[in-house]
Design a protein around this motif. Structure first.
Motif, PDB file in Angstrom:
ATOM      1  N   PHE A 292     -41.257  22.381  49.027  1.00 17.17           N
ATOM      2  CA  PHE A 292     -42.407  22.362  49.924  1.00 17.17           C
ATOM      3  C   PHE A 292     -42.527  20.971  50.551  1.00 17.17           C
ATOM      4  CE2 PHE A 292     -43.074  25.568  46.746  1.00 17.17           C
ATOM      5  CZ  PHE A 292     -43.638  26.632  47.425  1.00 17.17           C
ATOM      6  N   GLN A 293     -42.590  20.932  51.903  1.00 15.95           N
ATOM      7  CA  GLN A 293     -42.616  19.664  52.614  1.00 15.95           C
ATOM      8  C   GLN A 293     -43.688  19.674  53.699  1.00 15.95           C
ATOM      9  OE1 GLN A 293     -40.824  17.029  51.884  1.00 15.95           O
ATOM     10  NE2 GLN A 293     -39.218  17.869  50.557  1.00 15.95           N
ATOM     11  N   SER A 356     -48.320  28.828  58.975  1.00 15.07           N
ATOM     12  CA  SER A 356     -47.414  28.072  58.101  1.00 15.07           C
ATOM     13  C   SER A 356     -48.199  27.232  57.094  1.00 15.07           C
ATOM     14  CB  SER A 356     -46.478  27.186  58.928  1.00 15.07           C
ATOM     15  OG  SER A 356     -47.209  26.255  59.692  1.00 15.07           O
ATOM     16  N   GLN A 357     -49.358  26.746  57.509  1.00 13.92           N
ATOM     17  CA  GLN A 357     -50.210  26.000  56.575  1.00 13.92           C
ATOM     18  C   GLN A 357     -50.708  26.916  55.457  1.00 13.92           C
ATOM     19  OE1 GLN A 357     -53.631  24.031  58.298  1.00 13.92           O
ATOM     20  NE2 GLN A 357     -54.336  23.255  56.329  1.00 13.92           N
ATOM     21  N   TRP A 358     -51.123  28.135  55.817  1.00 12.06           N
ATOM     22  CA  TRP A 358     -51.592  29.076  54.799  1.00 12.06           C
ATOM     23  C   TRP A 358     -50.472  29.389  53.809  1.00 12.06           C
ATOM     24  CZ3 TRP A 358     -50.190  33.536  52.543  1.00 12.06           C
ATOM     25  CH2 TRP A 358     -51.142  34.211  51.756  1.00 12.06           C
ATOM     26  N   PHE A 359     -49.276  29.643  54.329  1.00 15.16           N
ATOM     27  CA  PHE A 359     -48.168  29.990  53.449  1.00 15.16           C
ATOM     28  C   PHE A 359     -47.815  28.819  52.536  1.00 15.16           C
ATOM     29  CE2 PHE A 359     -43.659  30.733  52.391  1.00 15.16           C
ATOM     30  CZ  PHE A 359     -43.775  32.005  51.855  1.00 15.16           C
ATOM     31  N   TYR A 360     -47.808  27.621  53.079  1.00 10.54           N
ATOM     32  CA  TYR A 360     -47.534  26.414  52.306  1.00 10.54           C
ATOM     33  C   TYR A 360     -48.549  26.256  51.182  1.00 10.54           C
ATOM     34  CZ  TYR A 360     -47.267  21.378  51.287  1.00 10.54           C
ATOM     35  OH  TYR A 360     -47.173  20.155  50.659  1.00 10.54           O
ATOM     36  N   GLU A 361     -49.804  26.439  51.481  1.00 10.36           N
ATOM     37  CA  GLU A 361     -50.872  26.193  50.505  1.00 10.36           C
ATOM     38  C   GLU A 361     -51.032  27.319  49.494  1.00 10.36           C
ATOM     39  OE1 GLU A 361     -54.267  25.514  52.973  1.00 10.36           O
ATOM     40  OE2 GLU A 361     -53.742  23.409  53.373  1.00 10.36           O
TER      41      GLU A 361
END
Length: 419
Positions: A292-293, A356-361
């Motif tokens: 995760f980046q 993409s922020q939701w998936f990352y978090e």
């Protein structure tokens, strides 16, 4: 009363004499002696390696045998050069309780004390002690653990593999596999495979059941990884399997769905690889989230494309989740105005910033990501594509060739020296 096997003949004679004198003083006649029942013979106990041994192979098994009785206790203590002690050796007792064999190998360069107790038919105990030393691991031939994944106490997804990296190549893979114990709170079948001579990977037959702890015990001290190469450390850690979250991505529909514990919780428009070359084709198959980046640099110079080439690109993306070693990420692509409509990326899964922020978090390391519809298949050893191998293939590619029941202690095979 505990009867010790005496190492002194003189002491044995002394004891015999004392018993004889006591019998003479207390006897009132021949009738008393005739009515006494003969005592049961003492149990005989032998220990291998034998007392006084030196330079013993660390991967030699400890074997305790009893004749004329049953084994009631075995204790193994190891004292290494630094003065640290270890009495955690476990062993397996046979059905008749006449033989005990150590489960694991011994620490190189250690002083070992084995204390064994057996009882005869009358319940009288015999205790035997064997003290010996093991050969040290030679500098430059000491197998060490370079890295393990996941980290201790980490919460992971249901597709999480266990990955062990070594600092030296392993030739005796079956013995090393047999020294690496995985136990889970919920029953599962699992096995190891070797990606390289220095990397071993464990996965279960099916995804881990969510909401459980998995314990990993690497009993590697003393295992012969190759001729003259011994493991020098054990390592123990646990991780927690979290909720079950599985993402599916349909290349034809340019659509991504996230299910958590069997319920759809999110759907997103996406854009996959344009497929004008193999490198620009997203791989189909079961991927696993690996990394995760944020504010991450994306460029095709990693594929050898020169900055002078018209094909060259460089972007910094807000959120990126890696799913393979061939450069595939689910990442922010603000510039892509064809999300949900066409596949125009260089092989990654493009998403909006918010998505993409939701998936990352909301993702964990080890969450499965299933991609369908592309003309390029994910290789089993590309990143963590280990689920690409069928279970039968996975077991057959294990060095032991046997599945491990993780609900029970122990492993298939033996870590000990094989003649």
């Amino acid at each position: 009363m505990t009867f010790r096997i005496s190492r002194s003949p003189a002491a044995a004679l002394c004891v015999a004499a004392t018993v004889l004198l006591a019998a003479s003083a207390c006897s009132t006649g021949e009738g008393d002696l005739a009515n006494e029942e003969p005592s049961a013979p003492q149990a005989e106990v032998t220990i291998t390696p034998e007392d006084g041994g030196s330079e013993v192979r660390p991967d030699s098994p400890i074997v305790v045998s009893a004749q004329g009785g049953t084994i009631t206790d075995v204790q193994v203590e190891q004292s290494v050069a630094e003065g640290q002690g270890d009495s955690g050796m476990t062993g397996t007792l046979n059905k008749d309780k006449t033989e005990w064999v150590s489960d694991w190998t011994l620490t190189p360069g250690s002083e070992v004390t084995v204390t064994a107790v057996a009882e005869n038919e009358a319940g009288k105990e015999t205790e035997v002690i064997s003290e010996f030393s093991t050969a040290p691991a030679v500098e430059g031939q000491r197998l060490e653990i370079a890295n393990v994944v996941p980290a201790a106490d980490e919460e992971v997804g249901v597709g999480m593999p266990i990955i062990v990296d070594f600092d030296l190549p392993v030739e005796n893979k079956a013995q090393v596999e047999a020294a690496m114990e995985v136990t889970s709170e919920k029953p599962a079948q699992g096995a190891w495979n070797w990606v390289t001579d220095q990397q071993a990977v464990f996965r279960p037959e099916k995804y881990w059941e969510p909401g459980q702890r998995v314990d990993v015990n690497l009993h590697l001290a003393g295992v012969a990884a190759a001729e003259g190469v011994y493991g020098v450390e054990d390592r123990e850690f646990s991780f927690q399997v979290g909720r079950e979250q599985i993402t599916t991505i349909d290349e034809d529909e340019h659509h991504m769905t996230v299910e958590r514990d069997g319920e759809v919780i999110k759907e997103f428009p996406v854009s996959l690889g344009m497929a004008t070359t193999e490198a620009y084709t997203t791989t189909s198959g079961t991927h696993v989230t690996m990394e995760f980046q944020t504010n991450y640099r994306m460029s095709n110079d990693t594929l050898g494309v020169s900055p002078d080439s018209p094909e060259y690109y460089e972007e910094f993306v807000a959120y990126a989740v890696r799913i393979s070693n061939s450069g595939e990420f689910l990442h922010t692509a603000d510039w892509n105005y064809q999300l949900g409509e066409a596949n125009t990326s260089h092989g990654c899964v493009n998403m909006s910033t918010a998505d993409s922020q939701w998936f990352y978090e909301n993702s964990l390391l080890g969450d499965p990501v299933d991609i369908t519809g592309t003309a390029r298949e994910l290789e089993w050893n590309n990143g963590w594509g280990f689920w690409q191998r069928s279970w039968d293939d996975w077991v057959s590619n294990s060095a032991t060739g046997e599945a491990d029941d993780t609900s029970k202690p122990g492993t298939p095979g033996s870590p000990h020296f094989q003649e």
